[in-house]
Design an enzyme around this catalytic site. Structure first.
Site, mmCIF file in Angstrom:
data_model
loop_
_atom_site.group_PDB
_atom_site.id
_atom_site.type_symbol
_atom_site.label_atom_id
_atom_site.label_comp_id
_atom_site.label_asym_id
_atom_site.label_seq_id
_atom_site.Cartn_x
_atom_site.Cartn_y
_atom_site.Cartn_z
ATOM 1 N N ASP A 53 37.327 21.229 7.024
ATOM 2 C CA ASP A 53 37.331 20.485 5.744
ATOM 3 C C ASP A 53 36.076 19.565 5.746
ATOM 4 O OD1 ASP A 53 38.012 18.167 6.925
ATOM 5 O OD2 ASP A 53 39.922 17.921 6.482
ATOM 6 N N SER A 54 35.766 19.216 4.531
ATOM 7 C CA SER A 54 34.612 18.428 4.275
ATOM 8 C C SER A 54 34.405 17.190 5.399
ATOM 9 C CB SER A 54 34.589 17.826 2.960
ATOM 10 O OG SER A 54 35.654 16.973 2.650
#
Length: 90
Positions: A39-40
């Protein structure tokens, strides 16, 4: 793939597995989010670790383009070479 690129892929694989707590064997075609679950926040942590380990700077716009392991590898390889040439004054 050159030996240097292969070694960088192994190093990146080690970093990703360490940071994500996984044991993936990476392929350039693997999607960071869909295949590896990055994920980010994971990506930011990976980038910070890579910058520190390889003594390179990865700009946000560069990181945002990464979709696959191959995208990441190509960018890191290019940035590492640019940093090496800059330090030599080339």
């Amino acid at each position: 793939m050159t030996t240097e690129e292969f070694n960088m892929q192994l190093e990146l694989e080690e970093v990703i597995n360490l940071k994500l707590g996984t044991n993936h064997s990476l392929a350039p075609s693997q999607h960071l989010r869909n295949d590896l679950g990055v994920d980010s926040l994971d990506l930011i942590n990976l980038v910070m670790h890579i910058e520190k380990e390889l003594d390179i700077v990865i700009q946000d716009f560069e990181m945002k383009r990464w979709q696959t392991v191959g995208d990441m590898l190509n960018a890191i390889y290019r940035l590492k070479h640019e940093a090496a040439h800059a330090s030599l004054g080339v």
